[in-house]
Design an enzyme around this catalytic site. Sequence first.
Site, PDB file in Angstrom:
ATOM      1  N   LYS A 241      42.629 -17.823  13.839  1.00 29.21           N
ATOM      2  CA  LYS A 241      41.574 -18.075  12.846  1.00 29.21           C
ATOM      3  C   LYS A 241      40.872 -19.391  13.165  1.00 29.21           C
ATOM      4  CE  LYS A 241      41.039 -18.349   7.781  1.00 29.21           C
ATOM      5  NZ  LYS A 241      41.763 -18.342   6.494  1.00 29.21           N
TER       6      LYS A 241
ATOM      7  N   SER B 109      40.301 -14.978   3.101  1.00 26.30           N
ATOM      8  CA  SER B 109      39.351 -15.481   4.051  1.00 26.30           C
ATOM      9  C   SER B 109      39.677 -15.169   5.514  1.00 26.30           C
ATOM     10  CB  SER B 109      39.230 -17.000   3.896  1.00 26.30           C
ATOM     11  OG  SER B 109      40.459 -17.633   4.201  1.00 26.30           O
TER      12      SER B 109
ATOM     13  N   SER C 162      44.722 -15.586   1.406  1.00 26.70           N
ATOM     14  CA  SER C 162      43.848 -15.298   2.552  1.00 26.70           C
ATOM     15  C   SER C 162      44.512 -14.644   3.749  1.00 26.70           C
ATOM     16  CB  SER C 162      43.176 -16.583   3.018  1.00 26.70           C
ATOM     17  OG  SER C 162      42.075 -16.853   2.207  1.00 26.70           O
TER      18      SER C 162
HETATM   19  N1  GLN Z   1      40.326 -16.213  -2.119  1.00 34.79           N
HETATM   20  C1  GLN Z   1      40.921 -17.465  -2.396  1.00 34.79           C
HETATM   21  C2  GLN Z   1      39.866 -18.541  -2.475  1.00 34.79           C
HETATM   22  O1  GLN Z   1      38.740 -18.219  -2.353  1.00 34.79           O
HETATM   23  C3  GLN Z   1      41.961 -17.789  -1.370  1.00 34.79           C
HETATM   24  C4  GLN Z   1      41.431 -18.375  -0.131  1.00 34.79           C
HETATM   25  C5  GLN Z   1      42.513 -18.742   0.828  1.00 34.79           C
HETATM   26  O2  GLN Z   1      43.665 -18.341   0.668  1.00 34.79           O
HETATM   27  N2  GLN Z   1      42.169 -19.540   1.817  1.00 34.79           N
HETATM   28  O3  GLN Z   1      40.158 -19.680  -2.653  1.00 34.79           O
END
Ligand code: GLN
Length: 480
Positions: free
Chosen positions: A79, A154, A178
């Site tokens: 990532k 994400s 994410s």
């Molecule tokens: N969807 C969550 C957010 O927008 C988690 C994001 C993540 O785990 N990096 O913060």
Amino acid sequence: MDLRKLTAEQIRADLLQRRYSAVELAQAALEFAERENPKTNAYLHFCPERALEAARRVDEKIARGEDPGLLAGVPTAVKDVILTKGVRTTCASRLLQDFIPPYDATAVARLEAAGAVIIGKTNCDEFAMGSSNENSAFGPVRNPLDPERVPGGSSGGSAAAVAQGTAVVALGSDTGGSIRQPAAFCGVVGVTPTYGRVSRYGLTAFASSLDHIGPLSRTVRDSARVLQVIAGRDPRDSTSAFAPVPDYLAALNGNVRGLKIGLPKEYFEGLSDEVGRPLQEGVRLLESLGCTVHEISLPTTPYAIPCYYIICTAEASSNLARYDGVRYTIRSQQATDIIEMYAATRGEGFGAECKRRIMLGTYVLSAGYYDAYYLKAQKVRTLIARDFAQAFQQVDLIVTPVSPFPAFKLGEKIDDPLQMYLSDIYTITGDLAGIPCMSVPCGRTRDGLPVGMQILANHFQEALMLRLADAFERAGGFQL
Ligand code: GLN
């Protein structure tokens, strides 16, 4: 060789039997990934030189009769919030579009030391903020199982790369879901380890008290293998744990008879049939394997969304303050003095969601509101952790949905941030409590979209969690 069916275990065996070389595999993987990428936009950039060099090292080790490592030759995607020395790392942000890190994240260094071949950096939501991968400055990722739908976020690019078979394993990051949510949306396995189990050194900070690095892969075994390699104390991350790393692969012995599984009632009330039906069948499968199922309660669950979105925005507003145009980032040319330059750089460089979070985070930390929001959220976080601690006195593991719905359509939620935030309800609690959790494929909806089952365990109980997931995977056969 069909990259879509290869596992890390198979690759290692093939290399040792000289069925192909690591360089041949790396070339094939790079070619396949570059060809497939326009369909999904899963990768932001490839690093062929680095990949071939890593592959050559593996081939040399094998030629010398040395152990080439647990992940020998395995095509791996990382990532783009995780630093790779000499290879562009953008965090899917315009601000960092030209940033070349001077060092490797510990997880990356450990992967390569174990023989992994990193082929490229994957797309994600900007600074890992989002649940659909639509917040990338470099375009959204499409779900390889249905290009009209999001891959989740994400870590959407990492999940899509594994699902389309352009990488055998991938690294993602998880702050509020994410890793697990995109894994569920793309039909692959994703593991969020205990906070502190894997070093965060070289992971671009979003919300430091919640950030994790973890693996995604097609099979549970491969995620266990990656975790084996990346877990363990790192003096460069003071929050990394001293606890010894158990043998995760040896733990996958299928022995799940008698395990007590808790189903928290708050996670199943009002769950749609679409996700609920495959999940219920999954629970029945666990019972057929000899597990016993118990209803439990995690009463603080309704407060988890506000708690998470206060803490993560507070930490984000502080962490993102470093991107001021002086170091790392692009610099606005529109300014005549330094204060203007900071503002113009940040105004031009950050996308809408990052700006929203910086403003929310600054507000909840501001004098006069700190106690009402930030301090209160910290107290709620303690209650959420306590809920889990009490539950784990009654049961060995907890099983829940990963997401209230399967992969949704591109554009469906992007104009409604609150709807997007609400979709994280089942995943953020694990991060808030710092416990290990994962998503394992659990069948499909009537429309054929994958559904994930979340398994949560007590602190440092990854081995038990992976054992259940592996037994479930073998009995259910739901993997891609
Ligand atoms: N969807 C969550 C957010 O927008 C988690 C994001 C993540 O785990 N990096 O913060």
